[in-house]
Design a protein around this motif. Structure first.
Motif, PDB file in Angstrom:
ATOM      1  N   GLY A  43       0.836  -1.193   0.000  1.00  0.00           N
ATOM      2  CA  GLY A  43       0.000   0.000   0.000  1.00  0.00           C
ATOM      3  C   GLY A  43       0.864   1.234   0.000  1.00  0.00           C
ATOM      4  N   ASP A  44       0.269   2.354  -0.356  1.00  0.00           N
ATOM      5  CA  ASP A  44       1.006   3.611  -0.378  1.00  0.00           C
ATOM      6  C   ASP A  44       1.534   3.957   1.006  1.00  0.00           C
ATOM      7  N   VAL A  45       2.607   4.725   1.018  1.00  0.00           N
ATOM      8  CA  VAL A  45       3.155   5.200   2.288  1.00  0.00           C
ATOM      9  C   VAL A  45       2.082   5.992   3.035  1.00  0.00           C
ATOM     10  N   ASN A  46       2.038   5.777   4.339  1.00  0.00           N
ATOM     11  CA  ASN A  46       1.069   6.441   5.219  1.00  0.00           C
ATOM     12  C   ASN A  46      -0.366   5.935   5.032  1.00  0.00           C
ATOM     13  N   CYS A  47      -0.510   4.725   4.504  1.00  0.00           N
ATOM     14  CA  CYS A  47      -1.854   4.132   4.433  1.00  0.00           C
ATOM     15  C   CYS A  47      -2.162   3.360   5.719  1.00  0.00           C
ATOM     16  N   GLY A  48      -1.181   3.313   6.639  1.00  0.00           N
ATOM     17  CA  GLY A  48      -1.436   2.709   7.947  1.00  0.00           C
ATOM     18  C   GLY A  48      -1.061   1.252   8.071  1.00  0.00           C
ATOM     19  N   LYS A  49      -0.119   0.790   7.246  1.00  0.00           N
ATOM     20  CA  LYS A  49       0.293  -0.612   7.331  1.00  0.00           C
ATOM     21  C   LYS A  49       0.876  -0.939   8.702  1.00  0.00           C
ATOM     22  N   SER A  50       1.850  -0.152   9.121  1.00  0.00           N
ATOM     23  CA  SER A  50       2.550  -0.433  10.384  1.00  0.00           C
ATOM     24  C   SER A  50       1.619  -0.328  11.577  1.00  0.00           C
ATOM     25  N   SER A  51       0.823   0.738  11.606  1.00  0.00           N
ATOM     26  CA  SER A  51      -0.070   0.938  12.753  1.00  0.00           C
ATOM     27  C   SER A  51      -1.140  -0.151  12.815  1.00  0.00           C
ATOM     28  N   THR A  52      -1.527  -0.685  11.666  1.00  0.00           N
ATOM     29  CA  THR A  52      -2.514  -1.766  11.643  1.00  0.00           C
ATOM     30  C   THR A  52      -1.943  -3.035  12.267  1.00  0.00           C
ATOM     31  N   ILE A  53      -0.717  -3.387  11.886  1.00  0.00           N
ATOM     32  CA  ILE A  53      -0.087  -4.578  12.459  1.00  0.00           C
ATOM     33  C   ILE A  53       0.102  -4.408  13.960  1.00  0.00           C
ATOM     34  N   ASN A  54       0.505  -3.228  14.383  1.00  0.00           N
ATOM     35  CA  ASN A  54       0.670  -2.975  15.813  1.00  0.00           C
ATOM     36  C   ASN A  54      -0.656  -3.106  16.560  1.00  0.00           C
ATOM     37  N   ARG A  55      -1.718  -2.636  15.941  1.00  0.00           N
ATOM     38  CA  ARG A  55      -3.054  -2.761  16.533  1.00  0.00           C
ATOM     39  C   ARG A  55      -3.479  -4.225  16.595  1.00  0.00           C
ATOM     40  N   LEU A  56      -3.253  -4.934  15.511  1.00  0.00           N
ATOM     41  CA  LEU A  56      -3.663  -6.331  15.413  1.00  0.00           C
ATOM     42  C   LEU A  56      -2.988  -7.177  16.477  1.00  0.00           C
ATOM     43  N   MET A  57      -1.684  -6.976  16.640  1.00  0.00           N
ATOM     44  CA  MET A  57      -0.918  -7.783  17.576  1.00  0.00           C
ATOM     45  C   MET A  57      -0.879  -7.163  18.981  1.00  0.00           C
ATOM     46  N   LYS A  58      -1.431  -5.935  19.109  1.00  0.00           N
ATOM     47  CA  LYS A  58      -1.429  -5.196  20.380  1.00  0.00           C
ATOM     48  C   LYS A  58      -0.018  -5.092  20.945  1.00  0.00           C
ATOM     49  N   GLU A  59       0.890  -4.714  20.048  1.00  0.00           N
ATOM     50  CA  GLU A  59       2.299  -4.618  20.410  1.00  0.00           C
ATOM     51  C   GLU A  59       2.993  -3.739  19.368  1.00  0.00           C
ATOM     52  N   ASP A  60       3.987  -2.955  19.791  1.00  0.00           N
ATOM     53  CA  ASP A  60       4.720  -2.109  18.846  1.00  0.00           C
ATOM     54  C   ASP A  60       5.763  -2.946  18.120  1.00  0.00           C
ATOM     55  N   ILE A  61       5.335  -3.528  17.010  1.00  0.00           N
ATOM     56  CA  ILE A  61       6.207  -4.405  16.235  1.00  0.00           C
ATOM     57  C   ILE A  61       6.916  -3.638  15.130  1.00  0.00           C
TER      58      ILE A  61
END
Length: 334
Positions: free
Chosen positions: A37-55
């Protein structure tokens, strides 16, 4: 042993070994989840939310992500963060597509607050689906957009309804559980759902999913086995459920204790009426299992084990009976 179940011990031994081996083998596999996905589409924050951890680190700026990043999580789970769509098309496309080909699931991100499914995004999706069709379209930032149902329909219309669309907000956490369920749908088909589930913080929703699913499978098997009938299908479902739930909560169950629980539930004298009453206090269970006693016993057993694991209660027949009695007491009060 109760008359008619003389072969129970041997059958149980075989089933317990088979189910244990299947789960242990799954836990040794590698799971690859790719994100595009485009930069700033929220890929990283989504994974962090999903796993409930700052990955994954967040806050990349346009042009920063030009290389494929493998983010190792635990021992067997890898998240792959790819360049933005424009970068994928212009450079590293062959390498990136190879990652997609080897991925167990691809999260294709769209920005609900931007131009949803632009020409370049649709082009990239069509390139990806040539090598892998295990795709979930993640419509992120729904908290910053209007007319979400219309956007979802637009995406579905232009992708021929081939892929599930998960509308979420990685900022607020809205609908993250929906995305989790879509991930589990894909991974169950590949026998990799337990690998992800054991690393998720939201154990309860995964447990509920497995319990209701096992209840539905048990209902399809038919009536509760009686002496002389084929009890193997139902026992197999229930043993598998016991081991999966124990693996999920990282509380291994012994073969002896598992046997106790099955005997008390299927062969014991707890009674059909008890299970029909218990199932009334389990949300959503009745619609899944209908009037099936086999389904009711499986659901009741699953929720009892879930309760026992969550409250650090030892898995044995006496404790199981106490939990069943507690469920019945709750039902009478209700």
């Amino acid at each position: 042993m109760v008359s008619g179940f003389e072969n129970f011990d041997n059958v149980f031994e075989d089933i317990f070994k088979q189910k244990s081996d299947e789960i242990n083998e799954q836990l040794t596999r590698k799971l690859i989840i790719s994100m595009v996905g485009d930069v700033n589409c929220g890929k990283s924050s989504t994974i962090n939310r999903l796993m409930k951890e700052d990955i994954v680190s967040v806050g990349a700026k346009p042009g920063e992500t030009k290389e494929i990043k493998e983010i190792a999580y635990r021992e067997n789970i890898i998240f792959v963060d790819t360049p933005g769509l424009d970068d994928v098309i212009k450079t590293n496309s062959d390498i990136t597509l190879k990652y997609y080909k080897n991925s167990d699931v691809i999260l294709f991100f769209l920005n609900a607050a931007g131009t949803v499914l632009s020409e370049s995004e649709l082009k990239n999706l069509k390139e990806i689906e040539k090598v892998n069709q295990d795709i979930i379209i993640v419509l992120n930032k729904i908290d910053a957009a209007d007319e979400i149902p219309e956007l979802i329909k637009y995406i579905q219309d232009h992708t021929d309804y081939n892929y599930p669309v998960a509308p979420i907000s990685s900022r607020t956490g809205e609908n993250i559980s929906f995305l989790q369920n879509k991930l589990m749908d894909v991974l169950e088909k590949k026998s990799k759902d337990i690998l992800l589930a054991t690393n998720l913080k939201d154990k309860a929703s995964i447990a509920n999913r497995w319990i209701i699913g096992a209840g539905g499978s048990s209902a399809a098997v038919g009536a509760l086995p009686i002496p002389g009938s084929d009890f193997v299908p139902l026992i197999s479902i229930q043993v598998g459920l016991i081991i999966k739930l124990s693996t999920l909560y990282n509380k291994p169950v012994s073969k002896e204790n598992a046997k106790e629980l099955i005997i008390a539930t299927v062969i014991g004298n707890i009674g059909k009426t008890v299970f029909r009453q218990i199932v009334k206090v389990i949300p959503g269970a009745g619609s899944v299992i209908g009037a099936s006693v086999a389904g009711a016993t499986t659901v009741a057993l699953g929720y009892a084990i879930k309760y026992m694991h969550e409250n650090d209660i030892e898995l044995n027949a006496d404790q199981l009976k106490s939990v069943y009695e507690m469920f019945l007491s709750q039902q009478k009060k209700a």
